[in-house]
Write a protein that holds these residues in place. Structure first.
Motif, PDB file in Angstrom:
ATOM      1  N   UNK A 190      70.339  70.945 136.091  1.00  0.00           N
ATOM      2  CA  UNK A 190      68.984  70.988 135.541  1.00  0.00           C
ATOM      3  C   UNK A 190      68.765  69.820 134.583  1.00  0.00           C
ATOM      4  N   UNK A 191      69.697  69.627 133.656  1.00  0.00           N
ATOM      5  CA  UNK A 191      69.584  68.522 132.701  1.00  0.00           C
ATOM      6  C   UNK A 191      69.633  67.168 133.394  1.00  0.00           C
ATOM      7  N   UNK A 192      70.573  67.042 134.343  1.00  0.00           N
ATOM      8  CA  UNK A 192      70.727  65.770 135.034  1.00  0.00           C
ATOM      9  C   UNK A 192      69.480  65.368 135.790  1.00  0.00           C
ATOM     10  N   UNK A 193      68.852  66.343 136.472  1.00  0.00           N
ATOM     11  CA  UNK A 193      67.639  66.048 137.229  1.00  0.00           C
ATOM     12  C   UNK A 193      66.508  65.655 136.289  1.00  0.00           C
ATOM     13  N   UNK A 194      66.357  66.386 135.194  1.00  0.00           N
ATOM     14  CA  UNK A 194      65.282  66.083 134.244  1.00  0.00           C
ATOM     15  C   UNK A 194      65.483  64.706 133.623  1.00  0.00           C
ATOM     16  N   UNK A 195      66.723  64.399 133.249  1.00  0.00           N
ATOM     17  CA  UNK A 195      67.001  63.108 132.614  1.00  0.00           C
ATOM     18  C   UNK A 195      66.759  61.942 133.570  1.00  0.00           C
ATOM     19  N   UNK A 196      67.231  62.074 134.801  1.00  0.00           N
ATOM     20  CA  UNK A 196      67.122  60.970 135.750  1.00  0.00           C
ATOM     21  C   UNK A 196      65.676  60.640 136.068  1.00  0.00           C
ATOM     22  N   UNK A 197      64.792  61.604 135.887  1.00  0.00           N
ATOM     23  CA  UNK A 197      63.367  61.389 136.189  1.00  0.00           C
ATOM     24  C   UNK A 197      62.507  61.363 134.927  1.00  0.00           C
ATOM     25  N   UNK A 198      63.177  61.318 133.767  1.00  0.00           N
ATOM     26  CA  UNK A 198      62.477  61.277 132.475  1.00  0.00           C
ATOM     27  C   UNK A 198      61.456  62.412 132.358  1.00  0.00           C
ATOM     28  N   UNK A 199      61.895  63.590 132.759  1.00  0.00           N
ATOM     29  CA  UNK A 199      61.028  64.767 132.759  1.00  0.00           C
ATOM     30  C   UNK A 199      61.486  65.733 131.680  1.00  0.00           C
ATOM     31  N   UNK A 200      60.546  66.437 131.075  1.00  0.00           N
ATOM     32  CA  UNK A 200      60.895  67.456 130.088  1.00  0.00           C
ATOM     33  C   UNK A 200      61.689  68.575 130.761  1.00  0.00           C
TER      34      UNK A 200
END
Length: 248
Positions: free
Chosen positions: A217-227
């Motif tokens: 969850x964190x990795x996906x959000x970080x890679x796409x600069x998403x909250x």
């Protein structure tokens, strides 16, 4: 004088914690704090308790840790109303290295915590504070499973890491704008429930542990600069990107 690899890793950790992009997630920062502490110090795990900034009784409102074992140990303190992390958060005092011996006695009567921690292999504990003048934030707990234990230098490093995280939370204007810090933490606390829901859903969807689900969850959000809270909300409502919502 040559610079050691550990010194370089310490410098990188402090920089990572103190300098965050605008709009960063406070819970993400605190999770990274526990991860850096575990990587740089002789500890089995580390966890954070955040106090509810709007509760005059200094109740714990959120915990975070990099693994299930540490999360359970920190959560036990909240449920039992006793323990080193809770005491340190409320008093804003560091706890020096304390051995969880069979005989005790223990500060503030937290013998139940000591028994619970020993049963899970924890033989010593220490804390660093998350502190701002006039504002209770929380504390970082360090759990050790045996020698070598944290030295005085290690505990100073732990406090430095905690201070770096607070510097990011306060936006370098802690003394002048403490309300900003309170607002950031309150938003983070409001988001925790949906993040926990998303972790559970992903664990089932992907057939992985809760820790691995959170990492994805964190990795996906970080890679796409998403909250992360926005992504968690999408997943909790049954949606989310294909990578986190594979077709049966």
């Amino acid at each position: 004088m040559s610079t050691t690899d550990r010194e370089m890793r310490i410098a990188a950790a402090v920089l990572d914690l103190a300098h965050r992009p605008a709009g960063f997630e406070p819970l993400d920062l605190l999770h990274d704090l526990t991860t850096h502490a575990r990587a740089l110090l002789p500890v089995l795990c580390a966890g954070v308790i955040v106090l509810d900034p709007l509760d005059g009784n200094k109740q714990a409102a959120h915990v975070t840790a990099p693994d299930d074992l540490c999360r359970r140990i920190v959560e036990f303190q909240v449920d039992a109303g006793e323990g080193p992390c809770l005491d340190s958060a409320r008093s804003q005092r560091q706890l020096p290295l304390t051995l969880l011996t069979q005989s005790g006695p223990f500060p503030s009567g937290w013998s139940r915590f000591a028994c619970y921690a020993r049963e899970r292999g924890i033989t010593a504990v220490a804390t660093a504070t998350l502190r701002l003048p006039g504002l209770l934030l929380g504390a970082l707990s360090l759990f050790m499973a045996g020698p070598p234990y944290c030295t005085a230098s290690d505990l100073r490093l732990a406090q430095t890491l905690a201070d770096a995280a607070v510097a990011a939370l306060s936006g370098r204007q802690a003394l002048a704008h403490q309300q900003e810090t309170i607002d950031q933490l309150q938003h983070a606390l409001d988001s925790r429930v949906v993040i926990e829901q998303a972790k559970g859903i992903l664990s089932v969807r992907l057939g992985v542990s809760v820790d691995e689900a959170f990492a994805r969850l964190r990795g996906h959000a970080r890679s796409r600069r998403q909250k992360i809270a926005l992504l968690a909300s999408q997943i909790a409502q049954g949606g989310g990107p294909p990578e986190l919502n594979p077709t049966p």
